[in-house]
Design a protein around this motif. Structure first.
Motif, PDB file in Angstrom:
ATOM      1  N   GLY A 144      31.065  34.809  41.818  1.00  0.00           N
ATOM      2  CA  GLY A 144      31.625  36.167  42.298  1.00  0.00           C
ATOM      3  C   GLY A 144      32.347  35.964  43.568  1.00  0.00           C
TER       4      GLY A 144
ATOM      5  N   VAL B 124      40.604  44.019  37.891  1.00  0.00           N
ATOM      6  CA  VAL B 124      40.055  42.665  37.679  1.00  0.00           C
ATOM      7  C   VAL B 124      40.276  41.889  36.451  1.00  0.00           C
ATOM      8  CG1 VAL B 124      37.935  41.416  37.632  1.00  0.00           C
ATOM      9  CG2 VAL B 124      38.065  43.324  39.281  1.00  0.00           C
TER      10      VAL B 124
ATOM     11  N   VAL C 245      41.702  39.122  41.404  1.00  0.00           N
ATOM     12  CA  VAL C 245      41.326  40.395  41.727  1.00  0.00           C
ATOM     13  C   VAL C 245      42.477  41.006  42.367  1.00  0.00           C
ATOM     14  CG1 VAL C 245      39.512  41.474  43.259  1.00  0.00           C
ATOM     15  CG2 VAL C 245      39.052  39.407  41.905  1.00  0.00           C
TER      16      VAL C 245
ATOM     17  N   ASN D   9      31.883  39.683  33.572  1.00  0.00           N
ATOM     18  CA  ASN D   9      31.269  40.825  33.799  1.00  0.00           C
ATOM     19  C   ASN D   9      32.262  42.014  33.130  1.00  0.00           C
ATOM     20  OD1 ASN D   9      30.003  43.222  34.729  1.00  0.00           O
ATOM     21  ND2 ASN D   9      29.723  42.279  36.726  1.00  0.00           N
TER      22      ASN D   9
ATOM     23  N   VAL E 154      32.805  45.077  35.626  1.00  0.00           N
ATOM     24  CA  VAL E 154      33.877  44.933  36.992  1.00  0.00           C
ATOM     25  C   VAL E 154      35.187  45.235  36.370  1.00  0.00           C
ATOM     26  CG1 VAL E 154      32.348  43.747  38.428  1.00  0.00           C
ATOM     27  CG2 VAL E 154      33.938  42.286  37.077  1.00  0.00           C
TER      28      VAL E 154
ATOM     29  N   PRO F 214      36.613  48.214  38.608  1.00  0.00           N
ATOM     30  CA  PRO F 214      36.688  47.081  39.655  1.00  0.00           C
ATOM     31  C   PRO F 214      36.226  47.396  40.909  1.00  0.00           C
ATOM     32  CG  PRO F 214      38.645  47.843  38.448  1.00  0.00           C
ATOM     33  CD  PRO F 214      37.616  48.676  38.032  1.00  0.00           C
ATOM     34  N   ASP F 215      36.166  48.729  41.454  1.00  0.00           N
ATOM     35  CA  ASP F 215      35.289  48.934  42.744  1.00  0.00           C
ATOM     36  C   ASP F 215      33.722  48.396  42.925  1.00  0.00           C
ATOM     37  OD1 ASP F 215      34.681  50.998  40.688  1.00  0.00           O
ATOM     38  OD2 ASP F 215      34.355  52.364  42.639  1.00  0.00           O
ATOM     39  N   THR F 216      33.299  48.044  41.923  1.00  0.00           N
ATOM     40  CA  THR F 216      32.132  47.343  41.882  1.00  0.00           C
ATOM     41  C   THR F 216      32.043  46.383  42.849  1.00  0.00           C
ATOM     42  OG1 THR F 216      31.297  48.530  39.665  1.00  0.00           O
ATOM     43  CG2 THR F 216      30.243  46.589  40.413  1.00  0.00           C
ATOM     44  N   VAL F 217      32.997  45.401  42.587  1.00  0.00           N
ATOM     45  CA  VAL F 217      33.338  44.463  43.545  1.00  0.00           C
ATOM     46  C   VAL F 217      33.035  44.795  44.951  1.00  0.00           C
ATOM     47  CG1 VAL F 217      35.056  42.412  44.180  1.00  0.00           C
ATOM     48  CG2 VAL F 217      34.802  43.145  41.876  1.00  0.00           C
TER      49      VAL F 217
ATOM     50  N   GLY G  40      28.300  43.138  41.157  1.00  0.00           N
ATOM     51  CA  GLY G  40      29.922  42.905  41.117  1.00  0.00           C
ATOM     52  C   GLY G  40      30.338  41.318  40.951  1.00  0.00           C
TER      53      GLY G  40
ATOM     54  N   LEU H 167      31.291  38.021  38.478  1.00  0.00           N
ATOM     55  CA  LEU H 167      32.455  37.995  37.936  1.00  0.00           C
ATOM     56  C   LEU H 167      32.277  37.144  36.517  1.00  0.00           C
ATOM     57  CD1 LEU H 167      35.038  37.266  40.671  1.00  0.00           C
ATOM     58  CD2 LEU H 167      34.318  39.609  39.568  1.00  0.00           C
TER      59      LEU H 167
END
Length: 124
Positions: free
Chosen positions: A27, A42, A60, A81, A84, A88-91, A99, A101
């Motif tokens: 990640g 992402v 990203v 993943n 994400v 994408p805001d999970t990152v 988050g 990857l």
């Protein structure tokens, strides 16, 4: 100040690596997520892709910039993943947890930094 879990390995490109046998979960670090700002997109490699250490394997994108994801290990992508990609805001929200990857079955140990060396790199 960014969180830097002691149980992970890190790259100079701000990826983190969790090793479990011959599987590496990868990640981006909280430091990278904070520098990017709000992540809005992402792109990840496909399951089954063969990747080379140091190669660009995804990106990203945030409201401020686009960051490339570099493979910290060589091997085969066994999981990407999708959560994400869809959110994408999970990152930003959980870079070391939900988050993550990609997961890679790797063929050689990563050339990586421990937490102390990574903290020194980012000035913490």
């Amino acid at each position: 100040m960014s969180a830097v879990p002691d149980t992970l390995l890190y790259t100079k490109d701000h990826e983190w690596i969790a090793i479990d046998g011959d599987i590496a979960t990868v990640g981006i670090t909280q430091h990278a997520a904070e520098a990017l700002g709000d992540v809005v997109f992402v792109a990840l490699p496909n399951v089954g892709d063969s990747i080379s250490q140091g190669a660009i394997v995804g990106e990203v994108e945030s409201t401020k910039s686009v960051g490339e994801i570099f493979a910290p290990v060589a091997g085969e992508v066994i999981e990407a993943n999708s959560a994400v990609v869809e959110a994408p805001d999970t990152v930003n929200a959980d870079p070391y947890g939900a988050g993550w990857l990609i997961k890679v079955r790797f063929t050689q140990q990563p050339d990586a930094l421990d937490a102390a060396a990574y903290k020194a790199l980012i000035g913490e």
